[in-house]
Design an enzyme around this catalytic site. Structure first.
Site, PDB file in Angstrom:
ATOM      1  N   ALA A  63       0.613  -3.600  -3.590  1.00 12.49           N
ATOM      2  CA  ALA A  63       1.428  -2.532  -3.027  1.00 12.49           C
ATOM      3  C   ALA A  63       1.526  -2.747  -1.526  1.00 12.49           C
ATOM      4  CB  ALA A  63       0.783  -1.189  -3.324  1.00 12.49           C
ATOM      5  N   GLY A 108      -1.793  -4.389  -6.839  1.00 12.26           N
ATOM      6  CA  GLY A 108      -0.690  -4.074  -7.752  1.00 12.26           C
ATOM      7  C   GLY A 108      -0.052  -5.324  -8.346  1.00 12.26           C
ATOM      8  N   GLU A 111      -2.075  -6.177 -11.200  1.00 10.47           N
ATOM      9  CA  GLU A 111      -1.850  -5.157 -12.240  1.00 10.47           C
ATOM     10  C   GLU A 111      -0.529  -5.390 -12.985  1.00 10.47           C
ATOM     11  OE1 GLU A 111      -2.847  -2.165  -9.191  1.00 10.47           O
ATOM     12  OE2 GLU A 111      -4.093  -1.225 -10.734  1.00 10.47           O
ATOM     13  N   GLU A 131      -8.643  -3.559  -3.715  1.00 11.79           N
ATOM     14  CA  GLU A 131      -8.414  -2.187  -3.222  1.00 11.79           C
ATOM     15  C   GLU A 131      -9.622  -1.539  -2.567  1.00 11.79           C
ATOM     16  OE1 GLU A 131      -7.263  -3.368  -6.082  1.00 11.79           O
ATOM     17  OE2 GLU A 131      -5.231  -2.643  -6.445  1.00 11.79           O
TER      18      GLU A 131
HETATM   19  N1  CAA Z   1       1.292  -4.959   2.076  1.00 14.85           N
HETATM   20  C1  CAA Z   1       2.049  -5.106   3.178  1.00 14.85           C
HETATM   21  N2  CAA Z   1       2.219  -6.278   3.815  1.00 14.85           N
HETATM   22  C2  CAA Z   1       1.601  -7.349   3.297  1.00 14.85           C
HETATM   23  C3  CAA Z   1       0.796  -7.280   2.143  1.00 14.85           C
HETATM   24  C4  CAA Z   1       0.652  -6.013   1.515  1.00 14.85           C
HETATM   25  N3  CAA Z   1      -0.051  -5.851   0.393  1.00 14.85           N
HETATM   26  N4  CAA Z   1       0.291  -8.505   1.896  1.00 14.85           N
HETATM   27  C5  CAA Z   1       0.781  -9.330   2.848  1.00 14.85           C
HETATM   28  N5  CAA Z   1       1.576  -8.628   3.685  1.00 14.85           N
HETATM   29  C6  CAA Z   1       2.309  -9.136   4.854  1.00 14.85           C
HETATM   30  C7  CAA Z   1       1.376  -9.288   6.047  1.00 14.85           C
HETATM   31  O1  CAA Z   1       1.187  -8.063   6.720  1.00 14.85           O
HETATM   32  C8  CAA Z   1       2.155 -10.312   6.883  1.00 14.85           C
HETATM   33  O2  CAA Z   1       3.226  -9.635   7.504  1.00 14.85           O
HETATM   34  P1  CAA Z   1       3.498  -9.869   9.112  1.00 14.85           P
HETATM   35  O3  CAA Z   1       3.789 -11.336   9.200  1.00 14.85           O
HETATM   36  O4  CAA Z   1       4.677  -8.991   9.364  1.00 14.85           O
HETATM   37  O5  CAA Z   1       2.252  -9.478   9.807  1.00 14.85           O
HETATM   38  C9  CAA Z   1       2.769 -11.212   5.809  1.00 14.85           C
HETATM   39  O6  CAA Z   1       2.775 -10.449   4.595  1.00 14.85           O
HETATM   40  C10 CAA Z   1       1.960 -12.471   5.556  1.00 14.85           C
HETATM   41  O7  CAA Z   1       0.625 -12.084   5.258  1.00 14.85           O
HETATM   42  P2  CAA Z   1      -0.646 -12.589   6.104  1.00 14.85           P
HETATM   43  O8  CAA Z   1      -0.263 -12.927   7.487  1.00 14.85           O
HETATM   44  O9  CAA Z   1      -1.735 -11.577   5.915  1.00 14.85           O
HETATM   45  O10 CAA Z   1      -0.987 -13.931   5.312  1.00 14.85           O
HETATM   46  P3  CAA Z   1      -2.422 -14.611   5.151  1.00 14.85           P
HETATM   47  O11 CAA Z   1      -2.191 -15.955   4.577  1.00 14.85           O
HETATM   48  O12 CAA Z   1      -3.217 -14.520   6.407  1.00 14.85           O
HETATM   49  O13 CAA Z   1      -3.192 -13.700   4.042  1.00 14.85           O
HETATM   50  C11 CAA Z   1      -3.360 -12.418   2.037  1.00 14.85           C
HETATM   51  C12 CAA Z   1      -2.660 -13.582   2.759  1.00 14.85           C
HETATM   52  C13 CAA Z   1      -4.835 -12.772   1.799  1.00 14.85           C
HETATM   53  C14 CAA Z   1      -2.666 -12.205   0.686  1.00 14.85           C
HETATM   54  C15 CAA Z   1      -3.282 -11.161   2.914  1.00 14.85           C
HETATM   55  O14 CAA Z   1      -1.916 -10.948   3.266  1.00 14.85           O
HETATM   56  C16 CAA Z   1      -3.751  -9.905   2.219  1.00 14.85           C
HETATM   57  O15 CAA Z   1      -4.940  -9.688   2.107  1.00 14.85           O
HETATM   58  N6  CAA Z   1      -2.813  -9.050   1.772  1.00 14.85           N
HETATM   59  C17 CAA Z   1      -3.135  -7.791   1.190  1.00 14.85           C
HETATM   60  C18 CAA Z   1      -3.599  -7.950  -0.235  1.00 14.85           C
HETATM   61  C19 CAA Z   1      -4.041  -6.624  -0.789  1.00 14.85           C
HETATM   62  O16 CAA Z   1      -4.991  -6.012  -0.307  1.00 14.85           O
HETATM   63  N7  CAA Z   1      -3.365  -6.142  -1.836  1.00 14.85           N
HETATM   64  C20 CAA Z   1      -3.660  -4.888  -2.472  1.00 14.85           C
HETATM   65  C21 CAA Z   1      -2.831  -3.793  -1.901  1.00 14.85           C
HETATM   66  S1  CAA Z   1      -3.328  -2.193  -2.450  1.00 14.85           S
HETATM   67  C22 CAA Z   1      -2.668  -2.045  -3.986  1.00 14.85           C
HETATM   68  O17 CAA Z   1      -1.985  -2.895  -4.496  1.00 14.85           O
HETATM   69  C23 CAA Z   1      -3.010  -0.737  -4.628  1.00 14.85           C
HETATM   70  C24 CAA Z   1      -2.625  -0.581  -6.022  1.00 14.85           C
HETATM   71  O18 CAA Z   1      -3.417  -0.567  -6.930  1.00 14.85           O
HETATM   72  C25 CAA Z   1      -1.263  -0.317  -6.337  1.00 14.85           C
END
Ligand code: CAA
Length: 256
Positions: A63, A108, A111, A131
């Site tokens: 998400a 998500g 999921e 999460e």
């Molecule tokens: N939401 C919003 N933006 C996201 C995102 C997310 N889940 N995942 C990645 N992005 C964005 C980053 O913010 C970044 O944007 P900017 O360039 O504008 O800053 C871009 O995508 C590239 O990401 P990174 O620079 O972070 O890339 P990385 O290679 O350093 O890391 C990653 C990759 C490990 C996947 C890291 O992006 C990350 O940890 N993302 C979040 C993953 C996460 O926690 N997902 C769960 C979300 S909560 C959820 O899903 C709840 C549910 O049950 C519904």
């Protein structure tokens, strides 16, 4: 920035196309995926659905944390219910759905993959439910579907630690059905879909329905998951966890 639907004979290919955010789902993309799923499911002659992510790096990175960050508990409940509806639409589609996991499938994104009938991963795929590191819990059915697939003990370890599971481990624990070199993933997913499409379509549909009865929703687990997800949006830990992601630092949780 879109969710694309493309037909290749009896196979519908849905691509989440927001590579600049690693295909993370904001509300608009969730709604678009739901629309594409309904379109594909009702499509004349569609016998199988393949879901994948655009770009080289991600299936779906979860998400959209930036959009979720400021949600009230009530808005978070609605968001969880929308994500759950997308996953239910995949699970309830008349045709089998195959996830072609071409990179990160987190939160998500994992999921959505769990709601598919079959999961194929590229050798670069990383799956997980991170999460708790954001001060929330999986809210789109992960607490219900992950234990069904890999067993409660493994699911708890994956969810409580938030760690990422690489492709080979995912294969070993039954989280994915097969692992392919990145360049072969989509052709192999299409091939698998075509193989399913060549079978008796009503028979496949009924088989999916029957298997769904064995592993489908029981009790109020999904509703409770959405409520617990929403409650956490009233906590300091949720604000800290998501704030830390946006500010690219480690969170400092206080349990408040
Ligand atoms: N939401 C919003 N933006 C996201 C995102 C997310 N889940 N995942 C990645 N992005 C964005 C980053 O913010 C970044 O944007 P900017 O360039 O504008 O800053 C871009 O995508 C590239 O990401 P990174 O620079 O972070 O890339 P990385 O290679 O350093 O890391 C990653 C990759 C490990 C996947 C890291 O992006 C990350 O940890 N993302 C979040 C993953 C996460 O926690 N997902 C769960 C979300 S909560 C959820 O899903 C709840 C549910 O049950 C519904």
């Amino acid at each position: 920035m879109s969710v694309d639907l493309e037909r290749d004979g009896p196979v519908a290919l849905i691509t989440v196309n927001r590579p600049e955010a690693l295909n993370a789902f904001d509300t608009a993309h969730l709604e678009a995926l739901l629309a594409r799923l309904r379109e594909a499911g009702a499509g004349e002659g569609v016998r199988a659905i393949v879901i994948t992510g655009a770009g080289e790096r991600a299936f779906i990175a979860g998400a959209d944390i930036k959009e979720m960050q400021g949600k009230t508990p009530l808005a978070a409940k609605g968001f969880a219910e929308l994500g759950q509806a997308v996953c239910a639409a995949i699970e309830g589609a008349p045709q089998p759905a195959i996830a072609a996991i071409n990179g990160f499938a987190l939160g998500g994104g994992c999921e959505v993959a769990l709601a598919c009938d079959i999961r194929l991963a590229s050798d670069r795929a990383q799956l997980g439910q991170p999460e708790v590191g954001l001060g929330i819990l999986p809210g789109w059915g992960g607490t219900q579907r992950l234990p069904r697939l890999v067993g409660a003990g493994r699911a708890k370890e994956i969810i409580f630690t938030g760690r990422r599971v690489g492709a080979e481990e995912a294969l070993r624990i039954g989280l994915v059905n097969a692992v392919h070199p990145a360049g072969d993933l989509l052709p192999r997913a299409r091939e698998l879909a075509a193989g399913i499409a060549a079978q008796g379509p009503l028979a496949v549909r009924h088989a999916k329905l029957a298997i769904g009865q064995a592993f489908g929703e029981t009790g109020g687990g999904f509703a409770q998951e959405a409520q617990l997800f929403a409650l956490l949006f009233g906590t300091a830990d949720q604000r800290e966890g998501m704030g830390a992601f946006v500010e690219r630092r480690q969170p400092r949780f206080t349990g408040a």
